[in-house]
Design a protein around this motif. Structure first.
Motif, PDB file in Angstrom:
ATOM      1  N   GLY A 161      -3.252   9.735  -1.952  1.00 36.92           N
ATOM      2  CA  GLY A 161      -1.994   9.885  -2.676  1.00 36.92           C
ATOM      3  C   GLY A 161      -0.754   9.454  -1.931  1.00 36.92           C
ATOM      4  N   LYS A 162      -0.907   8.905  -0.725  1.00 40.32           N
ATOM      5  CA  LYS A 162       0.250   8.468   0.053  1.00 40.32           C
ATOM      6  C   LYS A 162       0.104   7.003   0.465  1.00 40.32           C
ATOM      7  N   PHE A 163       1.244   6.324   0.541  1.00 33.58           N
ATOM      8  CA  PHE A 163       1.301   4.965   1.066  1.00 33.58           C
ATOM      9  C   PHE A 163       1.697   5.010   2.538  1.00 33.58           C
ATOM     10  N   TYR A 164       1.039   4.198   3.323  1.00 37.47           N
ATOM     11  CA  TYR A 164       1.321   4.085   4.754  1.00 37.47           C
ATOM     12  C   TYR A 164       1.678   2.625   5.048  1.00 37.47           C
ATOM     13  N   VAL A 165       2.887   2.413   5.545  1.00 34.84           N
ATOM     14  CA  VAL A 165       3.341   1.068   5.882  1.00 34.84           C
ATOM     15  C   VAL A 165       3.667   1.064   7.369  1.00 34.84           C
ATOM     16  N   SER A 166       2.937   0.264   8.134  1.00 28.69           N
ATOM     17  CA  SER A 166       3.162   0.267   9.578  1.00 28.69           C
ATOM     18  C   SER A 166       3.525  -1.130  10.050  1.00 28.69           C
ATOM     19  N   THR A 167       4.252  -1.179  11.163  1.00 27.33           N
ATOM     20  CA  THR A 167       4.620  -2.442  11.783  1.00 27.33           C
ATOM     21  C   THR A 167       4.808  -2.194  13.269  1.00 27.33           C
ATOM     22  N   PHE A 168       5.171  -3.246  13.991  1.00 30.22           N
ATOM     23  CA  PHE A 168       5.434  -3.099  15.418  1.00 30.22           C
ATOM     24  C   PHE A 168       6.596  -4.007  15.769  1.00 30.22           C
ATOM     25  N   SER A 169       7.244  -3.713  16.873  1.00 29.24           N
ATOM     26  CA  SER A 169       8.424  -4.486  17.246  1.00 29.24           C
ATOM     27  C   SER A 169       8.558  -4.566  18.756  1.00 29.24           C
ATOM     28  N   ALA A 170       8.576  -5.797  19.252  1.00 29.83           N
ATOM     29  CA  ALA A 170       8.856  -5.987  20.671  1.00 29.83           C
ATOM     30  C   ALA A 170      10.301  -5.640  20.982  1.00 29.83           C
ATOM     31  N   THR A 171      11.166  -5.720  19.963  1.00 26.70           N
ATOM     32  CA  THR A 171      12.590  -5.412  20.170  1.00 26.70           C
ATOM     33  C   THR A 171      12.811  -3.925  20.393  1.00 26.70           C
ATOM     34  N   SER A 172      12.079  -3.091  19.658  1.00 32.60           N
ATOM     35  CA  SER A 172      12.190  -1.645  19.859  1.00 32.60           C
ATOM     36  C   SER A 172      11.179  -1.137  20.876  1.00 32.60           C
ATOM     37  N   GLY A 173      10.120  -1.936  21.112  1.00 35.60           N
ATOM     38  CA  GLY A 173       9.063  -1.515  22.026  1.00 35.60           C
ATOM     39  C   GLY A 173       8.152  -0.455  21.445  1.00 35.60           C
ATOM     40  N   LYS A 174       8.140  -0.340  20.102  1.00 35.62           N
ATOM     41  CA  LYS A 174       7.402   0.749  19.471  1.00 35.62           C
ATOM     42  C   LYS A 174       6.525   0.247  18.324  1.00 35.62           C
ATOM     43  N   THR A 175       5.569   1.103  17.965  1.00 37.10           N
ATOM     44  CA  THR A 175       4.852   0.987  16.704  1.00 37.10           C
ATOM     45  C   THR A 175       5.510   1.943  15.722  1.00 37.10           C
ATOM     46  N   HIS A 176       5.771   1.454  14.513  1.00 33.34           N
ATOM     47  CA  HIS A 176       6.497   2.239  13.503  1.00 33.34           C
ATOM     48  C   HIS A 176       5.603   2.449  12.289  1.00 33.34           C
ATOM     49  N   ILE A 177       5.501   3.688  11.818  1.00 36.71           N
ATOM     50  CA  ILE A 177       4.726   4.006  10.617  1.00 36.71           C
ATOM     51  C   ILE A 177       5.638   4.720   9.627  1.00 36.71           C
ATOM     52  N   PHE A 178       5.662   4.213   8.383  1.00 34.50           N
ATOM     53  CA  PHE A 178       6.507   4.773   7.333  1.00 34.50           C
ATOM     54  C   PHE A 178       5.594   5.278   6.217  1.00 34.50           C
ATOM     55  N   ILE A 179       5.796   6.530   5.798  1.00 32.46           N
ATOM     56  CA  ILE A 179       4.887   7.191   4.872  1.00 32.46           C
ATOM     57  C   ILE A 179       5.661   7.698   3.671  1.00 32.46           C
ATOM     58  N   THR A 180       5.112   7.467   2.477  1.00 36.77           N
ATOM     59  CA  THR A 180       5.766   7.950   1.255  1.00 36.77           C
ATOM     60  C   THR A 180       4.736   8.103   0.147  1.00 36.77           C
ATOM     61  N   LYS A 181       5.058   8.935  -0.824  1.00 39.64           N
ATOM     62  CA  LYS A 181       4.233   9.039  -2.031  1.00 39.64           C
ATOM     63  C   LYS A 181       4.688   8.044  -3.092  1.00 39.64           C
ATOM     64  N   ASN A 182       5.910   7.539  -2.938  1.00 42.73           N
ATOM     65  CA  ASN A 182       6.486   6.649  -3.941  1.00 42.73           C
ATOM     66  C   ASN A 182       7.165   5.481  -3.248  1.00 42.73           C
ATOM     67  N   LEU A 183       6.557   4.304  -3.317  1.00 44.19           N
ATOM     68  CA  LEU A 183       7.100   3.147  -2.611  1.00 44.19           C
ATOM     69  C   LEU A 183       8.460   2.716  -3.150  1.00 44.19           C
ATOM     70  N   GLU A 184       8.725   2.996  -4.424  1.00 39.95           N
ATOM     71  CA  GLU A 184       9.977   2.551  -5.023  1.00 39.95           C
ATOM     72  C   GLU A 184      11.133   3.510  -4.753  1.00 39.95           C
ATOM     73  N   LYS A 185      10.840   4.792  -4.691  1.00 39.36           N
ATOM     74  CA  LYS A 185      11.919   5.774  -4.618  1.00 39.36           C
ATOM     75  C   LYS A 185      11.946   6.585  -3.323  1.00 39.36           C
ATOM     76  N   GLY A 186      10.829   6.562  -2.552  1.00 38.73           N
ATOM     77  CA  GLY A 186      10.783   7.394  -1.367  1.00 38.73           C
ATOM     78  C   GLY A 186      10.614   8.850  -1.757  1.00 38.73           C
ATOM     79  N   PRO A 187      11.005   9.801  -0.874  1.00 41.96           N
ATOM     80  CA  PRO A 187      11.553   9.599   0.475  1.00 41.96           C
ATOM     81  C   PRO A 187      10.473   9.154   1.462  1.00 41.96           C
ATOM     82  N   TRP A 188      10.924   8.725   2.645  1.00 39.91           N
ATOM     83  CA  TRP A 188      10.033   8.215   3.672  1.00 39.91           C
ATOM     84  C   TRP A 188       9.961   9.169   4.857  1.00 39.91           C
ATOM     85  N   GLU A 189       8.746   9.375   5.332  1.00 35.11           N
ATOM     86  CA  GLU A 189       8.545  10.035   6.625  1.00 35.11           C
ATOM     87  C   GLU A 189       8.354   8.930   7.662  1.00 35.11           C
TER      88      GLU A 189
END
Length: 522
Positions: free
Chosen positions: A109-137
């Motif tokens: 029931g949840k969407f998980y969108v992850s990415t990575f960035s050499a600029t931030s030096g981190k792996t980022h994971i964004f989680i929501t039940k609704n991709l259009e409206k959020g909210p995002w964890e």
């Protein structure tokens, strides 16, 4: 049969063939820069994430009902964070970096969108039940795991695969806050091996799937002297053994994964490097033989697909904007992205109704370091971007106008020097900016347009100005639009304004209009 009847039959065949083609989808499915796609299907709706590097907001999310016609519905983040590179401060930038290839997953029931960035030096994971409206964890952890793919396995374990050439795997913690200690290991020692020994780009862009109890791993590699190639590995157990083969080697179409339709058909989503317009998405039919996904038709990428026909990319991916906002409407539609993090105190669509106001707040010496350049994708095979600019409130040294943004940029704008305004066309062959032509301006309203020709990788553009919006004059040289790695992005239309001597000036853009045609004016 006489020639008359032969010509009628031939004409009928041509018309029937043309009509059949018009009712089918055509590759590329999107003739614009939408690279590094990751897709999921939930019910009858497909969702896709992609890469926009240094742009803000970032990590675009799109949806479709047919795998062909897509619309932007959200971004996973407004900003990745704040540092000199992200904020265009102290001469630093994140061109070609920012956030790279993402992974989109749907689980319980949840969407998980992850990415990575050499600029931030981190792996980022964004989680929501609704991709259009959020909210995002939002979850962030170090390090930045390159081109990673996440898999939620049937036994509750969560795996991440990443790296290039030698691919690594590890389990993620249950709360996704990082790698479980002691689980990291090499998954495949040389994932490029199925494509040979002479490799220019080690296998990367991992996308990991579990289908009918088997594990499938997609990667892209590039044999030296050859073309970008799809590599597929499979295993009965996540721990191996893994066997690999070349999945597709045609037109350089590669990097992506698998998606199925509600009626049980399978496709692979991939992209192709296509010059100045960027990296453009393709869909390839998939059949299954002996437990292997077989991509393409006789090993080739088909031109037409047994899917609904492509409609215009306007308004789904790009759109015109008259800057009129009704109550409760967003200040900027999703088609717009800022070049790097914006300074939100220096722009407005409310201070003057029906206009975008760009204000100066600091001194900049180069176009690339200027804050608050507002951009949209160019589209192929041809596209035109146009605007009307009110320059009556510029200050000495200000420069504002319409650009085509990439390392070898081109632009047309108004520069205020020694108390007088002039229309200036600039280009940057080999990344070296130069003023090509200037024309005096004796009024405060000026029309600009930029015309892009990407047909058959022509990759050229021309700039024009008009004093009345009816009669247009070409200015400066035709620019070449090569795709360069320092920016790692297709050319973008952009609206800009920056100060070189005094802050506090501003310009008002009445509209930005985009079309899928050019005038072919000389």
């Amino acid at each position: 049969m006489n020639n008359f009847f032969k010509s009628i039959i031939l004409s009928s065949i041509i018309i029937c063939t043309t009509n059949a083609q018009e009712n089918k989808a055509q590759n590329p499915i999107i003739y614009a820069d939408v690279p590094d796609a990751s897709m999921v299907r939930v019910g009858d709706t497909y969702y896709m994430s992609s890469t926009t590097m240094h742009m803000s907001p970032g990590l675009p999310i799109m949806k479709s009902k047919d795998l062909v016609n897509w619309e932007l519905i959200n971004y996973a983040y407004d900003t990745l964070g704040h540092n000199d590179e992200l904020d265009l401060e102290n001469g630093k930038n994140m061109y070609g970096r920012g956030s790279w290839a993402s992974c989109l997953r749907y689980h319980n029931g949840k969407f998980y969108v992850s990415t990575f960035s050499a600029t931030s030096g981190k792996t980022h994971i964004f989680i929501t039940k609704n991709l259009e409206k959020g909210p995002w964890e939002i979850i962030e952890f170090k390090p930045a795991y390159h081109d990673h793919s996440i898999l939620f396995d049937d036994d509750g374990k969560i795996y991440m695969v990443w790296a290039a050439g030698k691919l690594n795997i590890a389990e993620l913690k249950e709360d996704l806050s990082g790698i479980k200690e002691g689980t990291e290991r090499v998954l495949i020692e040389n994932a490029s091996a199925p494509a040979g020994d002479n490799i220019m780009l080690g296998a990367e862009g991992s996308q990991l799937f579990k289908i009918n109890g088997k594990y499938y791993l997609f990667n892209i590699t590039w044999p030296r002297g050859g073309m970008r190639t799809v590599i597929i590995h499979r295993a009965d157990n996540i721990n191996g053994p893994w066997e690999g083969r070349v999945g597709l080697q045609d037109l350089g179409v590669a990097q992506g994964g698998l998606i199925d339709t509600p009626d049980g058909r399978w496709f692979s989503y991939l992209f192709r490097d296509n010059g100045g317009v960027g990296r453009i998405p393709y869909i390839v039919p998939v059949t299954w033989e002996d437990g292997w996904p077989v991509l393409g038709e006789n090993g080739k990428v088909p031109q037409s697909l047994d899917l609904p026909a492509n409609k215009s990319l306007i308004p789904g991916i790009v759109n015109s904007d008259d800057f009129n906002r009704k109550k409760k409407e967003k200040d900027l539609p999703l088609v717009w992205q800022w070049n790097h993090n914006p300074d939100n105190s220096l722009w407005s669509v409310k201070e003057r109704k029906g206009y975008l106001r760009l204000k100066t707040g600091r001194i900049d010496t180069t176009f690339f370091q200027a804050k608050n350049t507002l951009t949209q994708r160019t589209i192929g095979p041809e596209s035109t971007g146009s605007t009307l600019l009110d320059v009556s409130n510029m200050k000495e040294g200000d420069f504002a106008g319409l650009c085509l943004l990439q390392k070898e940029f081109g632009l047309v704008g108004i520069k205020l020097e020694n108390g007088t305004k002039k229309i200036v066309m600039m280009s940057a062959p080999k990344g070296e900016p130069k003023e090509v032509q200037s024309v005096p301006l004796n009024q405060n309203n000026i029309y600009f347009k930029a015309e892009c020709d990407f047909k058959d990788k022509t990759d050229k553009a021309n700039f024009f100005y008009s004093l009345d919006g009816k009669s247009w004059t070409r200015i400066g040289d035709t620019i070449n639009m090569p795709y360069t790695l320092p920016h790692f992005m297709g050319y973008r239309f952009g609206l800009f304004n920056y100060a070189t001597k005094n802050v506090g000036g501003y310009v008002d853009f009445d509209y930005f209009h985009i079309s899928e045609q050019i005038s072919r004016m000389n």
